[in-house]
Design a protein around this motif. Sequence first.
Motif, PDB file in Angstrom:
ATOM      1  N   TYR A  88     -26.635  27.156 -23.069  1.00 14.59           N
ATOM      2  CA  TYR A  88     -26.912  27.411 -21.779  1.00 14.59           C
ATOM      3  C   TYR A  88     -27.299  25.839 -21.183  1.00 14.59           C
ATOM      4  N   ARG A  89     -27.374  25.604 -20.169  1.00 12.92           N
ATOM      5  CA  ARG A  89     -27.407  24.196 -19.633  1.00 12.92           C
ATOM      6  C   ARG A  89     -28.541  24.088 -18.851  1.00 12.92           C
ATOM      7  N   VAL A  90     -29.305  22.877 -18.828  1.00 17.30           N
ATOM      8  CA  VAL A  90     -30.700  22.650 -18.271  1.00 17.30           C
ATOM      9  C   VAL A  90     -30.139  21.932 -17.020  1.00 17.30           C
ATOM     10  N   TYR A  91     -30.705  21.976 -15.882  1.00 20.05           N
ATOM     11  CA  TYR A  91     -30.138  21.433 -14.542  1.00 20.05           C
ATOM     12  C   TYR A  91     -31.279  20.827 -13.917  1.00 20.05           C
ATOM     13  N   LEU A  92     -31.268  19.793 -12.912  1.00 21.79           N
ATOM     14  CA  LEU A  92     -32.111  19.208 -12.114  1.00 21.79           C
ATOM     15  C   LEU A  92     -31.539  19.508 -10.553  1.00 21.79           C
ATOM     16  N   ALA A  93     -32.248  20.357 -10.036  1.00 22.91           N
ATOM     17  CA  ALA A  93     -31.701  20.929  -8.625  1.00 22.91           C
ATOM     18  C   ALA A  93     -32.457  20.152  -7.551  1.00 22.91           C
ATOM     19  N   ARG A 121     -34.676  26.442 -22.661  1.00 21.44           N
ATOM     20  CA  ARG A 121     -36.088  26.772 -22.176  1.00 21.44           C
ATOM     21  C   ARG A 121     -37.295  25.699 -22.457  1.00 21.44           C
ATOM     22  N   ARG A 122     -37.474  25.497 -23.920  1.00 20.56           N
ATOM     23  CA  ARG A 122     -38.579  24.739 -24.267  1.00 20.56           C
ATOM     24  C   ARG A 122     -38.462  23.081 -23.336  1.00 20.56           C
ATOM     25  N   THR A 123     -37.002  22.661 -23.264  1.00 25.27           N
ATOM     26  CA  THR A 123     -36.767  21.530 -22.527  1.00 25.27           C
ATOM     27  C   THR A 123     -37.161  21.525 -21.320  1.00 25.27           C
ATOM     28  N   GLU A 124     -36.804  22.956 -20.450  1.00 28.32           N
ATOM     29  CA  GLU A 124     -37.153  22.945 -19.129  1.00 28.32           C
ATOM     30  C   GLU A 124     -38.569  22.772 -18.916  1.00 28.32           C
ATOM     31  N   GLU A 125     -39.459  23.606 -19.764  1.00 28.89           N
ATOM     32  CA  GLU A 125     -40.826  23.573 -19.550  1.00 28.89           C
ATOM     33  C   GLU A 125     -41.251  22.250 -19.777  1.00 28.89           C
ATOM     34  N   GLU A 147     -34.519  19.304 -29.931  1.00 29.31           N
ATOM     35  CA  GLU A 147     -33.601  18.320 -30.732  1.00 29.31           C
ATOM     36  C   GLU A 147     -32.190  19.065 -30.835  1.00 29.31           C
ATOM     37  N   THR A 148     -32.130  20.134 -30.617  1.00 26.61           N
ATOM     38  CA  THR A 148     -30.704  20.939 -30.613  1.00 26.61           C
ATOM     39  C   THR A 148     -30.241  21.077 -29.404  1.00 26.61           C
ATOM     40  N   LEU A 149     -30.741  20.457 -28.133  1.00 26.79           N
ATOM     41  CA  LEU A 149     -30.227  20.153 -26.781  1.00 26.79           C
ATOM     42  C   LEU A 149     -29.279  18.969 -26.619  1.00 26.79           C
TER      43      LEU A 149
END
Length: 287
Positions: A94-99, A140-144, A193-195
């Motif tokens: 998955y990818r975390v994004y800034l929109a 998900r954790r990083t998003e939060e 850490e795994t992101l």
Amino acid sequence: MVWRSAGVSWRDGVPGLRWDGGRAGSRVSALGYGRVIGFRAVGERRCPGARGNVCPLGALVGGRSTGGRCAECARLDRAHSVAADTLLDDPRPYRVYLAWFGPGLVKVGITREERGDARLLEQGAVAFSWLGRGPLMAARRTEEVLRHALAVPDRIPYARKRAVRTALPPAAEREGEVAELYARAVGVGAWAETLERLECEVHDHVAAFRLDGLPPLDASVVELVPDGVVAGRLLAAAGPDLHLLDRDGRHLALDTRLLSGWGIESAPAGLPVSVPLGFGDGQEQLF
């Protein structure tokens, strides 16, 4: 043959309307900017079901519901979404994004890496940058963490997105705001850490949405009604929204999620719009 709309889809950066014809199968109608389109709603608006399953109740749905599903089917759909945190064993990256949707309208989210920027197009993100990639729960954790640290919401109402599309700042300012937010995001501790962190690269969707030169918005479609007509020349598309210039020269916005569950038939493109419209002052009128 009555076709039912499944909303706007984005493929390779190009919008199209998805249709379900029951036993006749499904199809996608390409949406070309500048094209004149027209259709009318027929019959009643009924829940289309969820996750490929027909609604067991054949429930009627309110005309103003953008979800377009009955309560039971909405719960089923939500229960199997990434947002519900029920897909904990999904092995895909998955990818975390800034929109960025407009000045001051920013969110952090996640999407499957294989989908590319489709999720950003579907949401109507004017610009965005990737932040990181990795396993679902790390994303998900990083998003939060970032959502709380940056004080940004998990969702932005489409009405607010529409309100700023006709007065966007120049491309350099859009890029600068995203880059500044990216710098703030990477300065936040407690990333999973795994992101894997990704470099800032601002992607801009103004050309894909055709937002340059979009005139001020006059009104938005509030709901469809039986035999109600929507018609006009397609000016732009962003997320689920179509921006139309009707025969009276008005710039109207149609959230295609309002089409879900209706039978849709083609109508002469020159007909007047005859569905309820909402205006900026809160008034409503049926034309």
